[in-house]
Design a protein around this motif. Structure first.
Motif, PDB file in Angstrom:
ATOM      1  N   VAL A  80      10.262  -3.264   1.121  1.00 36.90           N
ATOM      2  CA  VAL A  80      10.856  -4.151   0.114  1.00 36.90           C
ATOM      3  C   VAL A  80      12.356  -3.921   0.000  1.00 36.90           C
ATOM      4  N   ILE A  81      12.855  -2.841   0.587  1.00 40.92           N
ATOM      5  CA  ILE A  81      14.288  -2.561   0.606  1.00 40.92           C
ATOM      6  C   ILE A  81      14.893  -3.311   1.783  1.00 40.92           C
ATOM      7  N   ILE A  82      15.879  -4.142   1.528  1.00 43.74           N
ATOM      8  CA  ILE A  82      16.500  -4.933   2.597  1.00 43.74           C
ATOM      9  C   ILE A  82      17.034  -3.999   3.672  1.00 43.74           C
ATOM     10  N   GLY A  83      16.609  -4.236   4.907  1.00 41.65           N
ATOM     11  CA  GLY A  83      17.029  -3.414   6.034  1.00 41.65           C
ATOM     12  C   GLY A  83      16.255  -2.116   6.171  1.00 41.65           C
ATOM     13  N   GLY A  84      15.341  -1.842   5.240  1.00 41.22           N
ATOM     14  CA  GLY A  84      14.570  -0.601   5.285  1.00 41.22           C
ATOM     15  C   GLY A  84      13.333  -0.749   6.156  1.00 41.22           C
ATOM     16  N   VAL A  85      12.907   0.341   6.760  1.00 41.52           N
ATOM     17  CA  VAL A  85      11.689   0.356   7.570  1.00 41.52           C
ATOM     18  C   VAL A  85      10.883   1.601   7.227  1.00 41.52           C
ATOM     19  N   ALA A  86       9.590   1.547   7.485  1.00 42.59           N
ATOM     20  CA  ALA A  86       8.717   2.695   7.250  1.00 42.59           C
ATOM     21  C   ALA A  86       7.660   2.733   8.340  1.00 42.59           C
ATOM     22  N   ALA A  87       7.242   3.929   8.696  1.00 48.17           N
ATOM     23  CA  ALA A  87       6.176   4.095   9.686  1.00 48.17           C
ATOM     24  C   ALA A  87       5.467   5.407   9.399  1.00 48.17           C
ATOM     25  N   GLY A  88       4.259   5.527   9.891  1.00 47.34           N
ATOM     26  CA  GLY A  88       3.513   6.769   9.725  1.00 47.34           C
ATOM     27  C   GLY A  88       2.590   6.725   8.525  1.00 47.34           C
ATOM     28  N   ASP A  89       2.266   7.891   7.995  1.00 46.98           N
ATOM     29  CA  ASP A  89       1.297   8.001   6.909  1.00 46.98           C
ATOM     30  C   ASP A  89       1.739   7.297   5.631  1.00 46.98           C
ATOM     31  N   CYS A  90       3.039   7.059   5.460  1.00 42.80           N
ATOM     32  CA  CYS A  90       3.538   6.440   4.228  1.00 42.80           C
ATOM     33  C   CYS A  90       3.510   4.912   4.293  1.00 42.80           C
ATOM     34  N   ALA A  91       3.147   4.348   5.409  1.00 46.41           N
ATOM     35  CA  ALA A  91       3.203   2.892   5.593  1.00 46.41           C
ATOM     36  C   ALA A  91       1.802   2.290   5.703  1.00 46.41           C
ATOM     37  N   MET A  92       1.665   1.083   5.204  1.00 49.54           N
ATOM     38  CA  MET A  92       0.418   0.342   5.371  1.00 49.54           C
ATOM     39  C   MET A  92       0.359  -0.185   6.811  1.00 49.54           C
ATOM     40  N   VAL A  93      -0.843  -0.280   7.356  1.00 55.48           N
ATOM     41  CA  VAL A  93      -1.032  -0.825   8.700  1.00 55.48           C
ATOM     42  C   VAL A  93      -2.048  -1.953   8.638  1.00 55.48           C
ATOM     43  N   LYS A  94      -2.106  -2.746   9.677  1.00 50.93           N
ATOM     44  CA  LYS A  94      -3.072  -3.843   9.733  1.00 50.93           C
ATOM     45  C   LYS A  94      -4.375  -3.355  10.357  1.00 50.93           C
ATOM     46  N   ASN A  95      -5.486  -3.700   9.729  1.00 41.87           N
ATOM     47  CA  ASN A  95      -6.787  -3.433  10.320  1.00 41.87           C
ATOM     48  C   ASN A  95      -7.040  -4.537  11.343  1.00 41.87           C
ATOM     49  N   ARG A  96      -7.280  -4.179  12.587  1.00 43.88           N
ATOM     50  CA  ARG A  96      -7.428  -5.168  13.653  1.00 43.88           C
ATOM     51  C   ARG A  96      -8.716  -5.975  13.549  1.00 43.88           C
ATOM     52  N   ILE A  97      -9.674  -5.498  12.772  1.00 48.90           N
ATOM     53  CA  ILE A  97     -10.936  -6.221  12.612  1.00 48.90           C
ATOM     54  C   ILE A  97     -10.825  -7.248  11.494  1.00 48.90           C
ATOM     55  N   THR A  98     -10.297  -6.811  10.349  1.00 52.92           N
ATOM     56  CA  THR A  98     -10.230  -7.686   9.182  1.00 52.92           C
ATOM     57  C   THR A  98      -8.919  -8.453   9.071  1.00 52.92           C
ATOM     58  N   ARG A 149      -6.512  -7.344   7.428  1.00 52.67           N
ATOM     59  CA  ARG A 149      -5.941  -6.920   6.145  1.00 52.67           C
ATOM     60  C   ARG A 149      -5.151  -5.624   6.290  1.00 52.67           C
ATOM     61  N   ARG A 150      -4.243  -5.420   5.339  1.00 54.89           N
ATOM     62  CA  ARG A 150      -3.461  -4.184   5.319  1.00 54.89           C
ATOM     63  C   ARG A 150      -4.294  -3.053   4.713  1.00 54.89           C
ATOM     64  N   GLN A 151      -4.068  -1.841   5.214  1.00 55.09           N
ATOM     65  CA  GLN A 151      -4.780  -0.669   4.702  1.00 55.09           C
ATOM     66  C   GLN A 151      -3.970   0.578   4.985  1.00 55.09           C
ATOM     67  N   ARG A 152      -4.351   1.671   4.329  1.00 49.34           N
ATOM     68  CA  ARG A 152      -3.773   2.976   4.644  1.00 49.34           C
ATOM     69  C   ARG A 152      -4.536   3.546   5.834  1.00 49.34           C
ATOM     70  N   SER A 153      -3.851   4.319   6.637  1.00 49.07           N
ATOM     71  CA  SER A 153      -4.503   5.017   7.745  1.00 49.07           C
ATOM     72  C   SER A 153      -3.780   6.339   7.947  1.00 49.07           C
ATOM     73  N   ALA A 154      -4.155   7.327   7.162  1.00 52.15           N
ATOM     74  CA  ALA A 154      -3.498   8.632   7.203  1.00 52.15           C
ATOM     75  C   ALA A 154      -4.038   9.467   8.359  1.00 52.15           C
ATOM     76  N   MET A 155      -3.811   8.994   9.555  1.00 57.32           N
ATOM     77  CA  MET A 155      -4.255   9.683  10.766  1.00 57.32           C
ATOM     78  C   MET A 155      -3.029   9.997  11.617  1.00 57.32           C
TER      79      MET A 155
END
Length: 87
Positions: free
Chosen positions: A4-22, A24-30
Motif C-alpha cells: 500500500v506504500i507507493i513504490g514499496g514492495v514486500a516478499a517472503g513470510d511478511c507478504a500475502m501470496v496467491k493460492n494457485r488452486i483458489t 485467493r490471497r493467503q499467508r504462506s509462512a514457508m
C-alpha cells in the motif's frame, strides 16, 4: 508483491501470496515460498521481468529418521469453502 506504500514492495513470510488452486490471497509462512518470492522480487528489481505464480500449500516435515509427513493442496474443508465439489 506490491504494498500500500507507493513504490514499496514486500516478499517472503511478511507478504500475502496467491493460492494457485483458489486464486485467493493467503499467508504462506514457508521457507521455500519466501525463497522463491524473494528471488522473483530480486530479479524484477534488477530489470528481469518474472512473476511468482503462487503456492499450492505444500509442506513436508521429517518426524523421525524413517518417517516423514507431507501435505499439498486444499483440505476437504478448504475445498468446500472455495466451492469445490468434494467426493
Amino acid at each position: 508483491m506490491k504494498t500500500v506504500i507507493i513504490g514499496g514492495v514486500a516478499a517472503g513470510d511478511c507478504a500475502m501470496v496467491k493460492n494457485r488452486i483458489t486464486g485467493r490471497r493467503q499467508r504462506s509462512a514457508m521457507g521455500s515460498t519466501a525463497n522463491i518470492a524473494g528471488r522473483a522480487l530480486a530479479l524484477n528489481l534488477s530489470g528481469e521481468t518474472t512473476e511468482h505464480k503462487g503456492v499450492l500449500g505444500t509442506g513436508i516435515a521429517k518426524l523421525s529418521p524413517s518417517l516423514s509427513a507431507a501435505r499439498t493442496g486444499l483440505t476437504e474443508a478448504a475445498a468446500r469453502e472455495n466451492g469445490f465439489d468434494v467426493v
